[in-house]
Design an enzyme around this catalytic site. Structure first.
Site, PDB file in Angstrom:
ATOM      1  N   ASP A   1       5.936   0.424 -11.259  1.00 34.26           N
ATOM      2  CA  ASP A   1       5.438  -0.020 -12.576  1.00 34.26           C
ATOM      3  C   ASP A   1       5.343   1.178 -13.532  1.00 34.26           C
ATOM      4  O   ASP A   1       5.888   1.140 -14.655  1.00 34.26           O
ATOM      5  CB  ASP A   1       4.053  -0.656 -12.354  1.00 34.26           C
TER       6      ASP A   1
ATOM      7  N   GLY B   1       4.183  -1.240  -1.651  1.00 32.42           N
ATOM      8  CA  GLY B   1       3.641   0.093  -1.922  1.00 32.42           C
ATOM      9  C   GLY B   1       2.124   0.040  -1.931  1.00 32.42           C
ATOM     10  O   GLY B   1       1.495  -0.176  -0.888  1.00 32.42           O
TER      11      GLY B   1
HETATM   12  P1  ADP Z   1       3.041  -2.829  -5.342  1.00 28.60           P
HETATM   13  O1  ADP Z   1       1.743  -2.636  -6.073  1.00 28.60           O
HETATM   14  O2  ADP Z   1       3.708  -4.146  -5.645  1.00 28.60           O
HETATM   15  O3  ADP Z   1       2.940  -2.527  -3.888  1.00 28.60           O
HETATM   16  P2  ADP Z   1       4.424  -0.283  -5.800  1.00 28.60           P
HETATM   17  O4  ADP Z   1       5.089   0.181  -7.052  1.00 28.60           O
HETATM   18  O5  ADP Z   1       3.314   0.537  -5.269  1.00 28.60           O
HETATM   19  O6  ADP Z   1       4.013  -1.794  -6.094  1.00 28.60           O
HETATM   20  O7  ADP Z   1       5.500  -0.431  -4.649  1.00 28.60           O
HETATM   21  C1  ADP Z   1       6.494  -1.413  -4.609  1.00 28.60           C
HETATM   22  C2  ADP Z   1       7.738  -0.784  -4.030  1.00 28.60           C
HETATM   23  O8  ADP Z   1       8.416  -0.052  -5.044  1.00 28.60           O
HETATM   24  C3  ADP Z   1       7.459   0.209  -2.895  1.00 28.60           C
HETATM   25  O9  ADP Z   1       8.377  -0.040  -1.854  1.00 28.60           O
HETATM   26  C4  ADP Z   1       7.717   1.558  -3.553  1.00 28.60           C
HETATM   27  O10 ADP Z   1       8.175   2.511  -2.615  1.00 28.60           O
HETATM   28  C5  ADP Z   1       8.805   1.195  -4.518  1.00 28.60           C
HETATM   29  N1  ADP Z   1       9.060   2.113  -5.655  1.00 28.60           N
HETATM   30  C6  ADP Z   1       8.259   3.045  -6.207  1.00 28.60           C
HETATM   31  N2  ADP Z   1       8.891   3.670  -7.225  1.00 28.60           N
HETATM   32  C7  ADP Z   1      10.138   3.119  -7.316  1.00 28.60           C
HETATM   33  C8  ADP Z   1      11.292   3.325  -8.141  1.00 28.60           C
HETATM   34  N3  ADP Z   1      11.300   4.223  -9.120  1.00 28.60           N
HETATM   35  N4  ADP Z   1      12.397   2.558  -7.910  1.00 28.60           N
HETATM   36  C9  ADP Z   1      12.415   1.620  -6.939  1.00 28.60           C
HETATM   37  N5  ADP Z   1      11.368   1.381  -6.130  1.00 28.60           N
HETATM   38  C10 ADP Z   1      10.239   2.113  -6.314  1.00 28.60           C
END
Ligand code: ADP
Length: 180
Positions: A40, A129
């Site tokens: 995000d 994540g």
């Molecule tokens: P959530 O709160 O839905 O768990 P996160 O952003 O913490 O959201 O994680 C969701 C997934 O996105 C995780 O697998 C994380 O490793 C991944 N992620 C984090 N940054 C990126 C990025 N720049 N591009 C793609 N995936 C990402």
């Protein structure tokens, strides 16, 4: 790796979703739509203020985005023309209908994409994540939901699962192979 389901290519790759060349990327947002950590934060940083401004306008109109639902904004400075923001479930030992909520994220995102005649879309591994959804179970739901959808809806020509870590990349590759 790639697989074809009817007229749709399903692709698993490792990378940063903000660099996607596809028409639309999906944000694993939170219900506030006001940005956060993880993917995000990366999307808002790379896409610029225009995305947040639209999220604020949507929020002023409809309030929070309920878990499992999705809203669409511009891609701002991203290569993607659109971002679909969906609020994934927080993992709570599977006691809170997390599987159904996670499936809704994928289905509602794809339905919204169809409405906007989007042809290609990149998904992150929603909820795996900060929200701590077990990766194996989340991947199972993600793949099954998307494959079910494209079997009966032919508008979307390419779906990418952009994995950020090696675990997810391996899990998605194994599961996609097993589905073929
Ligand atoms: P959530 O709160 O839905 O768990 P996160 O952003 O913490 O959201 O994680 C969701 C997934 O996105 C995780 O697998 C994380 O490793 C991944 N992620 C984090 N940054 C990126 C990025 N720049 N591009 C793609 N995936 C990402």
């Amino acid at each position: 790796m790639e697989a074809r389901i009817n007229s749709t290519i399903i692709e698993v790759l490792k990378g940063d979703i903000t660099q996607s060349q596809l028409e639309c990327i999906v944000n694993a947002a939170n219900t506030s739509l006001l940005g956060g950590g993880g993917v995000d934060g990366a999307i808002h940083r790379a896409g610029g203020k225009e995305i947040l401004d639209e999220c604020i306008r949507i929020r002023n109109k409809q309030g929070n985005c309920p878990v499992g639902e999705a809203v669409i904004t511009t891609g701002g400075k991203l290569k993607a023309k659109f971002v679909i923001h969906t609020a994934g479930p927080v993992w709570n030992n599977g006691e809170n209908n997390e599987p159904e909520k996670l499936r809704n994220c994928y289905i509602n995102t794809l339905s919204l994409a169809m409405l906007y005649e989007i042809r290609s879309i990149s998904f992150p591994n929603i909820s795996t994540g900060i929200y701590r959804y077990p990766k194996d179970q989340a991947a199972e739901i993600a793949l099954k939901s998307v494959l079910d959808f494209v079997k009966t809806n032919s508008g979307i020509k390419r779906v990418q699962f952009v994995c950020f870590d090696e675990d997810n990349e391996r899990i998605y590759q194994e599961k996609l192979k097993a589905y073929l």
